[in-house]
Scaffold this motif. Structure first.
Motif, PDB file in Angstrom:
ATOM      1  N   ARG A 127      47.526  56.209  26.634  1.00 37.36           N
ATOM      2  CA  ARG A 127      47.608  54.978  27.563  1.00 37.36           C
ATOM      3  C   ARG A 127      47.316  53.670  26.689  1.00 37.36           C
ATOM      4  NH1 ARG A 127      47.720  56.209  33.072  1.00 37.36           N
ATOM      5  NH2 ARG A 127      47.681  58.456  33.569  1.00 37.36           N
ATOM      6  N   ASP A 128      48.000  52.612  27.080  1.00 35.14           N
ATOM      7  CA  ASP A 128      47.527  51.220  26.407  1.00 35.14           C
ATOM      8  C   ASP A 128      47.628  50.261  27.334  1.00 35.14           C
ATOM      9  OD1 ASP A 128      46.600  49.705  24.598  1.00 35.14           O
ATOM     10  OD2 ASP A 128      48.339  50.126  23.079  1.00 35.14           O
ATOM     11  N   TYR A 129      47.269  49.138  27.250  1.00 39.33           N
ATOM     12  CA  TYR A 129      47.184  47.879  28.133  1.00 39.33           C
ATOM     13  C   TYR A 129      48.909  47.687  28.079  1.00 39.33           C
ATOM     14  CZ  TYR A 129      42.464  47.918  28.646  1.00 39.33           C
ATOM     15  OH  TYR A 129      41.048  47.948  29.175  1.00 39.33           O
ATOM     16  N   VAL A 130      49.296  47.563  29.383  1.00 43.78           N
ATOM     17  CA  VAL A 130      50.944  46.932  29.442  1.00 43.78           C
ATOM     18  C   VAL A 130      50.793  45.783  30.271  1.00 43.78           C
ATOM     19  CG1 VAL A 130      53.139  47.546  30.289  1.00 43.78           C
ATOM     20  CG2 VAL A 130      51.575  49.434  29.331  1.00 43.78           C
ATOM     21  N   CYS A 131      51.375  44.662  29.969  1.00 41.53           N
ATOM     22  CA  CYS A 131      51.628  43.416  30.740  1.00 41.53           C
ATOM     23  C   CYS A 131      52.720  43.555  31.716  1.00 41.53           C
ATOM     24  CB  CYS A 131      51.820  42.165  29.859  1.00 41.53           C
ATOM     25  SG  CYS A 131      51.969  40.488  30.659  1.00 41.53           S
ATOM     26  N   ARG A 132      52.490  43.237  33.115  1.00 38.26           N
ATOM     27  CA  ARG A 132      53.406  43.128  34.269  1.00 38.26           C
ATOM     28  C   ARG A 132      53.293  41.979  34.763  1.00 38.26           C
ATOM     29  NH1 ARG A 132      56.402  47.826  32.908  1.00 38.26           N
ATOM     30  NH2 ARG A 132      54.982  49.592  32.796  1.00 38.26           N
ATOM     31  N   ARG A 133      54.352  41.436  35.135  1.00 38.29           N
ATOM     32  CA  ARG A 133      54.649  40.424  35.910  1.00 38.29           C
ATOM     33  C   ARG A 133      55.012  40.967  37.367  1.00 38.29           C
ATOM     34  NH1 ARG A 133      55.175  35.694  32.810  1.00 38.29           N
ATOM     35  NH2 ARG A 133      55.464  35.992  30.668  1.00 38.29           N
ATOM     36  N   ARG A 134      54.061  40.446  38.571  1.00 38.75           N
ATOM     37  CA  ARG A 134      54.384  40.725  39.737  1.00 38.75           C
ATOM     38  C   ARG A 134      53.756  39.787  40.640  1.00 38.75           C
ATOM     39  NH1 ARG A 134      50.951  46.073  39.764  1.00 38.75           N
ATOM     40  NH2 ARG A 134      51.738  46.344  37.639  1.00 38.75           N
ATOM     41  N   VAL A 135      54.196  39.952  41.882  1.00 36.90           N
ATOM     42  CA  VAL A 135      53.661  38.943  43.024  1.00 36.90           C
ATOM     43  C   VAL A 135      52.752  39.725  43.845  1.00 36.90           C
ATOM     44  CG1 VAL A 135      54.538  37.647  45.137  1.00 36.90           C
ATOM     45  CG2 VAL A 135      56.136  37.686  43.067  1.00 36.90           C
ATOM     46  N   GLU A 136      51.554  39.008  44.075  1.00 39.14           N
ATOM     47  CA  GLU A 136      50.260  39.918  44.862  1.00 39.14           C
ATOM     48  C   GLU A 136      49.869  38.864  45.739  1.00 39.14           C
ATOM     49  OE1 GLU A 136      49.214  42.817  44.436  1.00 39.14           O
ATOM     50  OE2 GLU A 136      49.961  43.374  42.682  1.00 39.14           O
ATOM     51  N   PRO A 137      49.259  39.407  46.996  1.00 42.44           N
ATOM     52  CA  PRO A 137      48.563  38.507  48.039  1.00 42.44           C
ATOM     53  C   PRO A 137      47.300  38.032  47.403  1.00 42.44           C
ATOM     54  CG  PRO A 137      48.463  40.798  48.322  1.00 42.44           C
ATOM     55  CD  PRO A 137      49.384  40.748  47.363  1.00 42.44           C
ATOM     56  N   VAL A 138      46.622  38.825  46.515  1.00 41.18           N
ATOM     57  CA  VAL A 138      45.293  38.228  46.051  1.00 41.18           C
ATOM     58  C   VAL A 138      45.551  38.001  44.501  1.00 41.18           C
ATOM     59  CG1 VAL A 138      44.157  39.206  47.876  1.00 41.18           C
ATOM     60  CG2 VAL A 138      44.603  40.708  45.746  1.00 41.18           C
ATOM     61  N   LEU A 139      44.647  37.298  43.894  1.00 41.95           N
ATOM     62  CA  LEU A 139      44.746  37.088  42.467  1.00 41.95           C
ATOM     63  C   LEU A 139      44.297  38.397  41.515  1.00 41.95           C
ATOM     64  CD1 LEU A 139      44.955  34.974  40.256  1.00 41.95           C
ATOM     65  CD2 LEU A 139      42.820  34.479  40.374  1.00 41.95           C
ATOM     66  N   ARG A 140      45.284  38.919  40.762  1.00 44.87           N
ATOM     67  CA  ARG A 140      44.863  40.135  39.799  1.00 44.87           C
ATOM     68  C   ARG A 140      45.217  39.746  38.278  1.00 44.87           C
ATOM     69  NH1 ARG A 140      47.451  44.501  40.242  1.00 44.87           N
ATOM     70  NH2 ARG A 140      45.745  45.682  39.148  1.00 44.87           N
ATOM     71  N   GLY A 141      44.507  39.812  37.679  1.00 42.43           N
ATOM     72  CA  GLY A 141      44.867  39.536  36.033  1.00 42.43           C
ATOM     73  C   GLY A 141      44.853  37.826  35.845  1.00 42.43           C
ATOM     74  N   ARG A 142      46.010  37.554  35.281  1.00 41.40           N
ATOM     75  CA  ARG A 142      45.942  35.872  35.199  1.00 41.40           C
ATOM     76  C   ARG A 142      47.162  35.490  36.172  1.00 41.40           C
ATOM     77  NH1 ARG A 142      45.972  35.652  28.539  1.00 41.40           N
ATOM     78  NH2 ARG A 142      43.853  36.424  28.263  1.00 41.40           N
ATOM     79  N   LEU A 143      46.985  34.227  36.458  1.00 40.41           N
ATOM     80  CA  LEU A 143      47.891  33.318  37.384  1.00 40.41           C
ATOM     81  C   LEU A 143      48.950  32.772  36.610  1.00 40.41           C
ATOM     82  CD1 LEU A 143      48.473  32.315  40.160  1.00 40.41           C
ATOM     83  CD2 LEU A 143      47.290  30.404  39.537  1.00 40.41           C
ATOM     84  N   ASP A 144      50.011  33.118  36.797  1.00 41.38           N
ATOM     85  CA  ASP A 144      51.294  32.584  36.138  1.00 41.38           C
ATOM     86  C   ASP A 144      51.781  31.213  36.693  1.00 41.38           C
ATOM     87  OD1 ASP A 144      53.594  31.907  34.855  1.00 41.38           O
ATOM     88  OD2 ASP A 144      54.553  34.185  34.948  1.00 41.38           O
ATOM     89  N   VAL A 145      51.135  30.298  36.116  1.00 42.39           N
ATOM     90  CA  VAL A 145      50.969  28.770  36.659  1.00 42.39           C
ATOM     91  C   VAL A 145      52.509  28.249  36.751  1.00 42.39           C
ATOM     92  CG1 VAL A 145      50.378  26.353  36.371  1.00 42.39           C
ATOM     93  CG2 VAL A 145      48.685  28.323  35.893  1.00 42.39           C
ATOM     94  N   VAL A 146      53.455  28.687  35.671  1.00 43.12           N
ATOM     95  CA  VAL A 146      54.618  28.113  35.571  1.00 43.12           C
ATOM     96  C   VAL A 146      55.425  28.929  36.800  1.00 43.12           C
ATOM     97  CG1 VAL A 146      56.828  27.839  34.404  1.00 43.12           C
ATOM     98  CG2 VAL A 146      54.513  27.499  33.304  1.00 43.12           C
ATOM     99  N   ALA A 147      55.431  29.980  37.016  1.00 40.62           N
ATOM    100  CA  ALA A 147      56.106  30.891  37.955  1.00 40.62           C
ATOM    101  C   ALA A 147      55.655  30.305  39.297  1.00 40.62           C
ATOM    102  CB  ALA A 147      56.042  32.313  37.691  1.00 40.62           C
ATOM    103  N   GLN A 148      54.432  30.062  39.688  1.00 42.89           N
ATOM    104  CA  GLN A 148      53.869  29.706  40.869  1.00 42.89           C
ATOM    105  C   GLN A 148      54.261  28.445  41.398  1.00 42.89           C
ATOM    106  OE1 GLN A 148      51.897  32.034  42.619  1.00 42.89           O
ATOM    107  NE2 GLN A 148      51.649  30.857  44.482  1.00 42.89           N
ATOM    108  N   THR A 149      54.569  27.409  40.360  1.00 39.53           N
ATOM    109  CA  THR A 149      54.779  26.147  40.483  1.00 39.53           C
ATOM    110  C   THR A 149      56.383  26.035  40.856  1.00 39.53           C
ATOM    111  OG1 THR A 149      52.968  25.341  39.281  1.00 39.53           O
ATOM    112  CG2 THR A 149      54.974  23.815  39.778  1.00 39.53           C
ATOM    113  N   THR A 150      57.224  26.766  40.188  1.00 38.82           N
ATOM    114  CA  THR A 150      58.623  26.651  40.026  1.00 38.82           C
ATOM    115  C   THR A 150      59.159  27.406  41.303  1.00 38.82           C
ATOM    116  OG1 THR A 150      58.787  28.109  38.241  1.00 38.82           O
ATOM    117  CG2 THR A 150      58.777  25.668  37.764  1.00 38.82           C
TER     118      THR A 150
END
Length: 412
Positions: A127-150
């Motif tokens: 297993r290794d760390y895999v980056c996933r982009r998703r929509v969550e009701p709470v903050l997990r990982g890092r906030l995608d500021v650009v996607a959140q704003t646009t």
């Protein structure tokens, strides 16, 4: 859709096909394989004649399943052992259970992959760390500021985040998933197909087979993924359609199958045999030896070159300097007929270019079922001996380790 008709032939044998057995797409694919020297497709009054070269394996066409079996030199029960030896990978347990059916070779490679994949599952997939982009009701990982704003316009009821989780969906496992899928299309054994189906869901797949091959080409093995090397070796065979390491590359041929060029296999075997045989006696293979060519300049067209398959450096006796010994692998039955004039000329050229002037010599290594054999050819001219060619027959019924010990005693 009905199952394709099975056409069986051996190396250098010919099979006759009816006109309606080959589709236009099949003809294009067979012509592409013909350009690579795997087989010959010849028009005939009654249809087509398909002639195999020194190639074994399985080729899946739209209406025909072509099975090319080994005809001589390396018997079926030993082929996998020699193949694993050439690839530098552990001999799979399935090599001791050679399938005597017409599809034994393809099934055994699939079985070897299955065996390694089952071992990895028992040990636990990497297993290794895999980056996933998703929509969550709470903050997990890092906030995608650009996607959140646009996309959310400042609303915070749903958060666009980038998470990093340890997953098995990594390239080390994806290439195995793609290889398992390829093996399912080649195998003819119901039990093997059932076992492959059973583990297929545990391995993610690459987007395309070519993407999996590119991932294999970029692979670097460390202590974290070194245990994947044998499985990746068999996966490459299935994904590339055959070959020993990089001996067959992708030239755009889309025909599905598993074809192994026997001369390329024999060259890889001889390179490892010679290197390991002389190592205990202080000899070694010259690094880049195959790249040190005897060149011909001044003729029309490109510069031509002669390169031996293997160039060994042998230690001299007492204070004598080391000598070079060129070795050429010939996938020919030189136990049944004499060495051809073309091969004599080729080896004489090697002996003149690499060996000592006072003792010009070279070696031909050919497969010989049943026993080891050695004979010496002395080429003489009006002024004396031009060179000596040692012709060594390697017993392909023996194990590679036994052949290594014998060739070491001869070359010593």
């Amino acid at each position: 859709m009905p199952d394709p008709t099975s056409v069986q032939l051996g190396e250098y044998e010919t099979a006759v096909l009816e006109p309606d057995q080959l589709t236009p797409r099949d003809i294009d694919r067979l012509h592409a394989l013909q350009a690579r020297g795997c087989l010959d497709l010849i028009p005939d009054r009654t249809g087509w004649r398909l002639k195999a070269d020194a190639t074994v394996g399985v080729l899946l066409l739209d209406r025909v399943r072509v099975v090319i079996s080994p005809k001589f030199a390396i018997p079926g029960e030993q082929l996998m052992s020699w193949l694993a030896y050439a690839l530098g990978t552990p001999v799979p347990a399935t090599a001791r259970r050679w399938a005597t059916g017409p599809d034994g070779y393809a099934d055994l490679v699939a079985s070897a992959l299955l065996e390694e994949c089952e071992r990895l599952l028992r040990e636990g997939l990497r297993r290794d760390y895999v980056c996933r982009r998703r929509v969550e009701p709470v903050l997990r990982g890092r906030l995608d500021v650009v996607a959140q704003t646009t996309r959310r316009y400042g609303q915070l009821d749903q958060l666009h985040v980038r998470t990093f989780d340890r997953e098995t969906d990594i390239w080390d496992n994806r290439v195995l998933g793609s290889a398992i899928k390829a093996a399912l299309g080649l195998t003819s054994s119901p039990d093997l197909a059932r076992a492959l189906h059973g583990i297929a869901s545990a391995f993610p797949q690459a987007p395309t087979p070519s993407a999996a091959v590119r991932a294999l080409d970029r692979s670097h093995y460390t202590r974290l993924n070194a245990r994947y090397r044998p499985a990746h070796t068999w996966a490459r065979l299935l994904l590339c359609g055959g070959g020993v390491t990089d001996l067959l590359s992708d030239h755009g041929t889309t025909a599905d199958g598993l074809l192994l060029p026997m001369p390329a296999l024999w060259e890889a075997v001889v390179r490892r045999l010679g290197t390991e045989a002389v190592s205990p006696y202080g000899g070694h293979a010259v690094l880049g030896g195959s790249g040190i060519g005897i060149t011909v300049r001044g003729d029309l067209g490109n510069i031509s070159a002669f390169r031996p398959d293997l160039l060994l450096s042998l230690p001299g006796h007492d204070e004598a300097p080391s000598t070079l010994l060129p070795i050429d692998a010939k996938y020919k039955r030189y136990d049944c007929h004499g060495v051809s004039a073309a091969d004599v000329h080729q080896l004489l050229t090697y002996s003149c270019g690499y060996a000592a002037a006072d003792a010009p010599g070279a070696v031909i290594v050919h497969p010989q079922p049943g026993s080891h054999a050695r004979r010496t050819l002395q080429v003489c001219g009006p002024r004396g001996v031009l060179g000596v060619i040692h012709v060594l027959g390697i017993n392909t019924h023996a194990t590679p380790e036994q052949a290594t010990a014998w060739i070491g005693s001869v070359l010593r």
